[in-house]
Scaffold this motif. Structure first.
Motif, mmCIF file in Angstrom:
data_model
loop_
_atom_site.group_PDB
_atom_site.id
_atom_site.type_symbol
_atom_site.label_atom_id
_atom_site.label_comp_id
_atom_site.label_asym_id
_atom_site.label_seq_id
_atom_site.Cartn_x
_atom_site.Cartn_y
_atom_site.Cartn_z
ATOM 1 N N GLY A 68 0.805 -1.215 0.000
ATOM 2 C CA GLY A 68 0.000 0.000 0.000
ATOM 3 C C GLY A 68 0.834 1.258 0.000
ATOM 4 N N LEU A 69 2.008 1.191 0.614
ATOM 5 C CA LEU A 69 2.892 2.352 0.650
ATOM 6 C C LEU A 69 3.268 2.792 -0.761
ATOM 7 C CD1 LEU A 69 4.635 4.265 2.447
ATOM 8 C CD2 LEU A 69 6.467 2.567 2.241
ATOM 9 N N PHE A 70 3.507 1.823 -1.649
ATOM 10 C CA PHE A 70 3.918 2.127 -3.017
ATOM 11 C C PHE A 70 2.720 2.239 -3.962
ATOM 12 C CE2 PHE A 70 7.594 0.109 -1.054
ATOM 13 C CZ PHE A 70 8.626 0.960 -1.431
ATOM 14 N N ILE A 71 1.867 1.221 -3.958
ATOM 15 C CA ILE A 71 0.743 1.196 -4.891
ATOM 16 C C ILE A 71 -0.285 2.254 -4.535
ATOM 17 C CG2 ILE A 71 -1.086 -0.210 -5.910
ATOM 18 C CD1 ILE A 71 1.820 -1.032 -6.532
ATOM 19 N N GLY A 72 -0.543 2.413 -3.238
ATOM 20 C CA GLY A 72 -1.540 3.391 -2.810
ATOM 21 C C GLY A 72 -1.189 4.800 -3.231
ATOM 22 N N PHE A 73 0.109 5.101 -3.254
ATOM 23 C CA PHE A 73 0.525 6.437 -3.687
ATOM 24 C C PHE A 73 0.097 6.682 -5.126
ATOM 25 C CE2 PHE A 73 3.530 9.320 -5.747
ATOM 26 C CZ PHE A 73 3.460 10.417 -4.910
ATOM 27 N N PHE A 74 0.331 5.690 -5.992
ATOM 28 C CA PHE A 74 -0.033 5.861 -7.397
ATOM 29 C C PHE A 74 -1.546 5.937 -7.567
ATOM 30 C CE2 PHE A 74 -1.499 4.094 -11.398
ATOM 31 C CZ PHE A 74 -0.849 4.920 -12.296
ATOM 32 N N VAL A 75 -2.280 5.058 -6.891
ATOM 33 C CA VAL A 75 -3.737 5.045 -7.025
ATOM 34 C C VAL A 75 -4.316 6.380 -6.555
ATOM 35 C CG1 VAL A 75 -5.868 3.960 -6.231
ATOM 36 C CG2 VAL A 75 -3.901 2.548 -6.835
ATOM 37 N N SER A 76 -3.792 6.905 -5.459
ATOM 38 C CA SER A 76 -4.259 8.204 -4.968
ATOM 39 C C SER A 76 -3.855 9.323 -5.915
ATOM 40 C CB SER A 76 -3.686 8.465 -3.570
ATOM 41 O OG SER A 76 -4.136 7.501 -2.658
ATOM 42 N N LEU A 77 -2.667 9.224 -6.468
ATOM 43 C CA LEU A 77 -2.214 10.210 -7.440
ATOM 44 C C LEU A 77 -3.121 10.231 -8.665
ATOM 45 C CD1 LEU A 77 0.079 12.250 -8.109
ATOM 46 C CD2 LEU A 77 1.272 10.361 -9.238
ATOM 47 N N SER A 78 -3.583 9.052 -9.068
ATOM 48 C CA SER A 78 -4.458 8.972 -10.237
ATOM 49 C C SER A 78 -5.799 9.656 -9.999
ATOM 50 C CB SER A 78 -4.683 7.507 -10.637
ATOM 51 O OG SER A 78 -5.453 6.823 -9.667
ATOM 52 N N SER A 79 -6.154 9.878 -8.721
ATOM 53 C CA SER A 79 -7.399 10.603 -8.436
ATOM 54 C C SER A 79 -7.326 12.021 -8.982
ATOM 55 C CB SER A 79 -7.669 10.630 -6.925
ATOM 56 O OG SER A 79 -6.707 11.423 -6.240
ATOM 57 N N GLY A 80 -6.127 12.621 -8.971
ATOM 58 C CA GLY A 80 -5.964 13.946 -9.557
ATOM 59 C C GLY A 80 -6.158 13.924 -11.056
ATOM 60 N N PHE A 81 -5.704 12.853 -11.691
ATOM 61 C CA PHE A 81 -5.911 12.684 -13.122
ATOM 62 C C PHE A 81 -7.408 12.570 -13.413
ATOM 63 C CE2 PHE A 81 -1.547 11.169 -14.612
ATOM 64 C CZ PHE A 81 -0.906 11.649 -13.479
ATOM 65 N N ALA A 82 -8.100 11.789 -12.569
ATOM 66 C CA ALA A 82 -9.532 11.572 -12.772
ATOM 67 C C ALA A 82 -10.328 12.855 -12.578
ATOM 68 C CB ALA A 82 -10.038 10.494 -11.816
ATOM 69 N N VAL A 83 -9.917 13.703 -11.630
ATOM 70 C CA VAL A 83 -10.632 14.959 -11.394
ATOM 71 C C VAL A 83 -10.552 15.858 -12.626
ATOM 72 C CG1 VAL A 83 -10.585 17.123 -10.095
ATOM 73 C CG2 VAL A 83 -10.444 14.956 -8.882
ATOM 74 N N ILE A 84 -9.359 16.004 -13.191
ATOM 75 C CA ILE A 84 -9.204 16.835 -14.388
ATOM 76 C C ILE A 84 -10.027 16.282 -15.539
ATOM 77 C CG2 ILE A 84 -7.574 17.605 -16.158
ATOM 78 C CD1 ILE A 84 -7.268 19.146 -13.633
#
Length: 461
Positions: A68-84
């Motif tokens: 989760g430390l590694f994968i969760g960062f990317f998944v959460s980061l992708s939320s910014g992509f999804a918002v745009i």
């Protein structure tokens, strides 16, 4: 997707009854999250029942924290992509949507290569720092290394699913996950039960299943007729859109990592109580995930709803959507609390027959579950603010109220009162503090107040 179909989806989200629309976004995401969680839960259940409690401890809490430390960062980061993407899709800017899609995939491939290298080299060192008992260290290390070898398909699926959800398509990602979960159960049975590969077999089954789901999401996006169509040859980085997407997603990514760092600190403290406590904590974590995947699925649905209505300039719907989202969160939380508490004497049997492990697990459950109601406002307000493009302050509030508090709690309260009960109290206490911070910020200081306090012309349920 044809223009007519696109307009229909957009019209459904930006007009009409609000609660049914949020639920239509919520349920497919929830089921998808359920099947996503079943990947690791299946691994834990099968190795726990057919290999033993040491294998359950190896596959359970500690590995989930590190991954989760590694994968969760990317998944959460992708939320910014999804918002745009949701905002541009709501505004009808097809060119921007297409640029964001290709930039997202280029970024995912780069991050995937980096995570493969970093995860396989650093993860074993992190396990040593977490005080993982020597009897389970080899299996835990093997599971994590195999998982990170197959990490790129995982990232491809997650970014593709985020794109589909951003434009309102939550059904197809669900189908992909159902298929992947079924494959994982079959492959787990083959590699763990039949071939006796143990923990390594569970890891192999997981990465093969994730590879299949990534191929499915690529096929859908590549054959789409809409603005979000993916052309493999056109994958590139548009630095303008990448900057915007990372700006919105980075706070969520850091927030996720701070969550995981705080939880890793707690996991390290749990490890000091021995293998039985580790196994109980791992099993409880799978039960506890029912609440988290539900409330987070609602958060994803709310972010999509708010993002598209914000892009379309629908201020009144943002206000009403906030009220309805809180109502739904309360109902979902109460239902889950009732179910878990009612079945508390039976759910641990899914993972183990060890009576002492079950006793410890029930003690953890009775400490945390009754206080779920102290958390839901954090998820709802942060999701609404994310849909409005406000991600930095929510990240800081979460960092202070949850992450920093939990670390301080471990090194102060737990140090003086060294019991498992004292340790797990870090969770509800941090939720209470952070909920208060979010209420103050969201209602009185954030841009959300500009929507909440406008005069209502009508109410749409």
């Amino acid at each position: 997707m044809t223009i007519t179909k696109r307009s229909k989806i957009l019209n459904e989200i930006t007009n009409g009854p609000i609660i049914p629309q949020i639920l239509m976004l919520f349920f497919p995401v929830l089921l998808g999250t359920l099947f996503q969680q079943l990947y690791n839960t299946t691994d834990a259940a099968i190795v726990g029942r057919f290999v033993g409690k040491n294998a359950l401890a190896a596959v359970g809490g500690t590995t989930s924290m590190v991954i989760g430390l590694f994968i969760g960062f990317f998944v959460s980061l992708s939320s910014g992509f999804a918002v745009i993407i949701a905002q541009r899709y709501g505004a009808g800017d097809d060119e921007a949507v297409n640029e964001c899609v290709h930039t997202s995939f280029a970024f995912s491939l780069i991050i995937g290569i980096l995570l493969t290298i970093v995860g396989t080299t650093l993860a074993p060192k992190i396990l040593l720092l977490m005080n993982v008992p020597t009897e389970i260290l080899p299996d835990t290390t093997a599971y994590i290394r195999i998982y990170f070898i197959g990490i790129i398909p995982n990232l491809i699926y997650n970014i593709g699913a985020a794109i589909l959800r951003a434009i309102g398509d939550t059904v197809r990602p669900l189908f992909f996950l159902i298929f992947g979960c079924i494959c994982n159960i079959i492959l787990d049975s083959i590699f763990v039960i039949l071939l006796k590969y143990g923990v390594r077999g569970a890891a192999i089954a997981t990465i093969l299943s994730q590879a299949l789901t990534s191929l499915m999401v690529l096929a859908v996006l590549s054959t789409s007729k809409g603005s979000y169509r993916l052309s493999i040859g056109k994958i590139h980085l548009n630095m303008l859109f990448l900057k915007k997407m990372v700006y919105l997603g980075m706070p969520a990514g850091f927030q996720n990592n701070m969550f995981n760092i705080a939880n890793i600190t707690i996991q390290s403290a749990v490890n000091n109580f021995g293998t039985e406590s580790m196994a109980a904590w791992a099993a409880y974590g799978k039960i506890d995930s029912i609440f988290w995947m539900s409330i987070q699925a609602l958060g994803i649905a709310v972010t999509t709803f708010i993002g598209q209505n914000y892009g379309a300039g629908k201020k009144e719907r943002i206000k009403q959507g906030t009220v309805k989202s809180i109502f739904l969160a309360v109902m979902i939380t109460l239902i889950i609390m009732f179910c878990i508490l009612s079945l508390r004497n039976y759910v641990f049997l899914i993972f183990t027959n060890d009576e002492n492990v079950i006793k410890i697990g029930i003690g953890i459950l009775m400490t945390i579950v009754p206080l779920y109601l102290t958390y839901f406002l954090i998820e709802i307000f942060s999701s609404i603010l994310r849909g409005l493009g406000d991600t930095l302050i929510p990240m800081l509030l979460t960092a202070l109220g949850i992450c920093v508090f939990r670390v301080i709690w471990v090194f102060t309260a737990v140090k003086h009162y060294n019991t498992l009960h004292t340790l797990v109290m870090a969770y509800p206490l941090s939720w209470i503090i952070t909920s208060i911070l979010f209420i103050i910020y969201s209602l009185f200081l954030s841009r959300l107040k500009n929507f909440l306090f406008i005069k209502s012309n009508s109410l749409t349920y």
